[in-house]
Design an enzyme around this catalytic site. Structure first.
Site, PDB file in Angstrom:
ATOM      1  N   ASN A 133      44.579  40.278  36.259  1.00 36.60           N
ATOM      2  CA  ASN A 133      45.913  39.691  36.130  1.00 36.60           C
ATOM      3  C   ASN A 133      45.848  38.230  36.599  1.00 36.60           C
ATOM      4  OD1 ASN A 133      48.522  38.790  36.717  1.00 36.60           O
ATOM      5  ND2 ASN A 133      49.266  40.861  37.126  1.00 36.60           N
ATOM      6  N   PRO A 134      45.999  37.277  35.680  1.00 31.43           N
ATOM      7  CA  PRO A 134      45.868  35.866  36.065  1.00 31.43           C
ATOM      8  C   PRO A 134      46.933  35.411  37.059  1.00 31.43           C
ATOM      9  CG  PRO A 134      46.589  36.080  33.759  1.00 31.43           C
ATOM     10  CD  PRO A 134      46.303  37.465  34.253  1.00 31.43           C
ATOM     11  N   LYS A 194      47.808  37.165  39.702  1.00 32.85           N
ATOM     12  CA  LYS A 194      47.382  37.567  41.054  1.00 32.85           C
ATOM     13  C   LYS A 194      46.266  36.686  41.613  1.00 32.85           C
ATOM     14  CE  LYS A 194      48.071  42.606  40.579  1.00 32.85           C
ATOM     15  NZ  LYS A 194      47.308  43.871  40.523  1.00 32.85           N
ATOM     16  N   ASP A 224      40.542  52.414  33.993  1.00 33.76           N
ATOM     17  CA  ASP A 224      41.824  53.100  33.801  1.00 33.76           C
ATOM     18  C   ASP A 224      42.389  53.434  35.171  1.00 33.76           C
ATOM     19  OD1 ASP A 224      41.790  53.083  31.079  1.00 33.76           O
ATOM     20  OD2 ASP A 224      40.710  54.991  30.921  1.00 33.76           O
ATOM     21  N   ASP A 281      46.660  46.730  44.055  1.00 34.55           N
ATOM     22  CA  ASP A 281      47.502  47.491  43.137  1.00 34.55           C
ATOM     23  C   ASP A 281      48.924  47.351  43.641  1.00 34.55           C
ATOM     24  OD1 ASP A 281      47.373  49.153  40.685  1.00 34.55           O
ATOM     25  OD2 ASP A 281      48.618  50.447  41.924  1.00 34.55           O
ATOM     26  N   GLY A 308      55.073  38.391  36.459  1.00 36.52           N
ATOM     27  CA  GLY A 308      55.648  39.736  36.403  1.00 36.52           C
ATOM     28  C   GLY A 308      57.154  39.747  36.593  1.00 36.52           C
ATOM     29  N   ASP A 311      58.936  38.676  39.095  1.00 35.25           N
ATOM     30  CA  ASP A 311      59.442  37.686  40.067  1.00 35.25           C
ATOM     31  C   ASP A 311      60.831  37.124  39.730  1.00 35.25           C
ATOM     32  OD1 ASP A 311      57.438  37.843  41.942  1.00 35.25           O
ATOM     33  OD2 ASP A 311      56.251  36.209  41.098  1.00 35.25           O
ATOM     34  N   LYS A 361      56.900  31.907  48.427  1.00 34.29           N
ATOM     35  CA  LYS A 361      56.689  33.328  48.128  1.00 34.29           C
ATOM     36  C   LYS A 361      55.617  33.886  49.059  1.00 34.29           C
ATOM     37  CE  LYS A 361      55.141  36.659  44.683  1.00 34.29           C
ATOM     38  NZ  LYS A 361      54.556  36.911  43.368  1.00 34.29           N
TER      39      LYS A 361
HETATM   40  P1  ITT Z   1      44.979  44.376  37.713  1.00 33.03           P
HETATM   41  O1  ITT Z   1      45.084  45.877  37.757  1.00 33.03           O
HETATM   42  O2  ITT Z   1      43.848  43.891  36.870  1.00 33.03           O
HETATM   43  O3  ITT Z   1      44.978  43.752  39.072  1.00 33.03           O
HETATM   44  P2  ITT Z   1      47.657  44.580  36.673  1.00 33.03           P
HETATM   45  O4  ITT Z   1      48.676  43.577  36.247  1.00 33.03           O
HETATM   46  O5  ITT Z   1      47.400  45.744  35.737  1.00 33.03           O
HETATM   47  O6  ITT Z   1      46.300  43.807  36.971  1.00 33.03           O
HETATM   48  P3  ITT Z   1      48.777  46.383  38.589  1.00 33.03           P
HETATM   49  O7  ITT Z   1      48.301  47.598  37.902  1.00 33.03           O
HETATM   50  O8  ITT Z   1      48.684  46.332  40.081  1.00 33.03           O
HETATM   51  O9  ITT Z   1      48.027  45.098  38.080  1.00 33.03           O
HETATM   52  O10 ITT Z   1      50.255  46.122  38.114  1.00 33.03           O
HETATM   53  C1  ITT Z   1      51.138  45.483  38.942  1.00 33.03           C
HETATM   54  C2  ITT Z   1      52.302  44.933  38.139  1.00 33.03           C
HETATM   55  O11 ITT Z   1      53.420  44.860  39.039  1.00 33.03           O
HETATM   56  C3  ITT Z   1      52.008  43.527  37.704  1.00 33.03           C
HETATM   57  O12 ITT Z   1      51.541  43.474  36.377  1.00 33.03           O
HETATM   58  C4  ITT Z   1      53.354  42.852  37.865  1.00 33.03           C
HETATM   59  O13 ITT Z   1      54.104  42.997  36.737  1.00 33.03           O
HETATM   60  C5  ITT Z   1      54.025  43.621  38.964  1.00 33.03           C
HETATM   61  N1  ITT Z   1      53.859  42.860  40.210  1.00 33.03           N
HETATM   62  C6  ITT Z   1      52.975  43.081  41.204  1.00 33.03           C
HETATM   63  N2  ITT Z   1      53.063  42.137  42.139  1.00 33.03           N
HETATM   64  C7  ITT Z   1      54.009  41.289  41.719  1.00 33.03           C
HETATM   65  C8  ITT Z   1      54.539  40.105  42.239  1.00 33.03           C
HETATM   66  O14 ITT Z   1      54.086  39.569  43.359  1.00 33.03           O
HETATM   67  N3  ITT Z   1      55.499  39.508  41.556  1.00 33.03           N
HETATM   68  C9  ITT Z   1      55.957  40.014  40.403  1.00 33.03           C
HETATM   69  N4  ITT Z   1      55.500  41.106  39.813  1.00 33.03           N
HETATM   70  C10 ITT Z   1      54.533  41.760  40.480  1.00 33.03           C
END
Ligand code: ITT
Length: 204
Positions: free
Chosen positions: A17-18, A20, A46, A75, A163, A165, A185
């Site tokens: 996730n770019p 994160k 998965d 996660d 995401g 936010d 943040k």
């Molecule tokens: P990775 O598993 O590769 O890290 P992912 O996006 O699939 O990427 P997750 O399964 O942990 O990661 O999904 C978390 C989702 O929750 C993420 O895609 C965001 O949409 C949301 N999320 C998590 N932290 C957030 C934040 O700080 N601000 C906004 N949305 C967030």
């Protein structure tokens, strides 16, 4: 076996996730050489576990095994009280394969409307969770969790962060995470709170 994150160590940020990556890099600071799962072409596992902690460990272990390096995974997700904690661990999946978070945020709003939740603070309460796991290639894994409470606002506000936010106002504030600069943040986020626990456990 030394379960510490030593200055200068190479650490894989086990995320695709770019949004994160800069947050994880800011938390680790300058003391580590950070590689991303993308740079290493690691495949995305998965997420078959049923909890944030379970999925964070699964992702960290997967990256550590494939890369041979200490790996840090996050996660995370947003949970809405009136929706019994949804989307929770399905937060990324609500955005579909196109990772369309405008659609995911609309879905949250529509689900709230379906159950007739009025636009009040009580019924709009939500929280973000971040589970951070660090895995070593030879097996050990340490995992922690942090949360930040807040309330939802519609329509979305601000274009920063990632995401969900733009619909989340952290407790005590009046602006969404999407309206804050990254440092603001970072000062209060679920990821920062989880990292404080990781720091206490793994960094001297
Ligand atoms: P990775 O598993 O590769 O890290 P992912 O996006 O699939 O990427 P997750 O399964 O942990 O990661 O999904 C978390 C989702 O929750 C993420 O895609 C965001 O949409 C949301 N999320 C998590 N932290 C957030 C934040 O700080 N601000 C906004 N949305 C967030």
């Amino acid at each position: 076996m030394n379960l510490k994150l030593i200055k200068g160590m190479r650490i894989v940020a086990a995320t695709h996730n770019p949004g994160k990556v800069p947050e994880i890099a800011a938390l680790l600071g300058e003391d580590y050489e950070i590689l991303t799962a993308g740079q290493l072409n690691l495949p995305e596992p998965d997420e078959t576990e049923t909890t944030f902690v379970g999925n964070a460990m699964l992702k960290a272990r997967h990256a550590a095994e494939l890369s041979g390096e200490v790996s840090l995974a996050d996660d995370s997700g947003m949970s809405v009280t009136a929706l019994d904690g949804a989307p929770g661990i399905f937060s990324a999946r609500w955005a579909g394969p196109g990772k369309d978070f405008a659609m995911a945020m609309k879905k949250v709003e529509e689900r709230l409307e379906e159950i007739g939740a009025p636009n009040t603070a009580g019924d709009r309460s939500a929280w973000f969770t971040s589970a951070l796991a660090v895995a070593w290639p030879d097996g050990p894994c340490v995992v922690v969790e942090g949360i930040v409470k807040g309330e939802l606002v519609f329509p979305p506000r601000g274009d920063r962060g990632f995401g969900y936010d733009p619909i989340f106002i952290p407790e005590g504030g009046d602006r969404t995470f999407g309206e804050m600069d990254p440092a603001e943040k970072e000062a209060i986020s679920h990821r920062t709170r989880a990292f404080a626990k990781l720091r206490a456990a793994l960094i001297d």
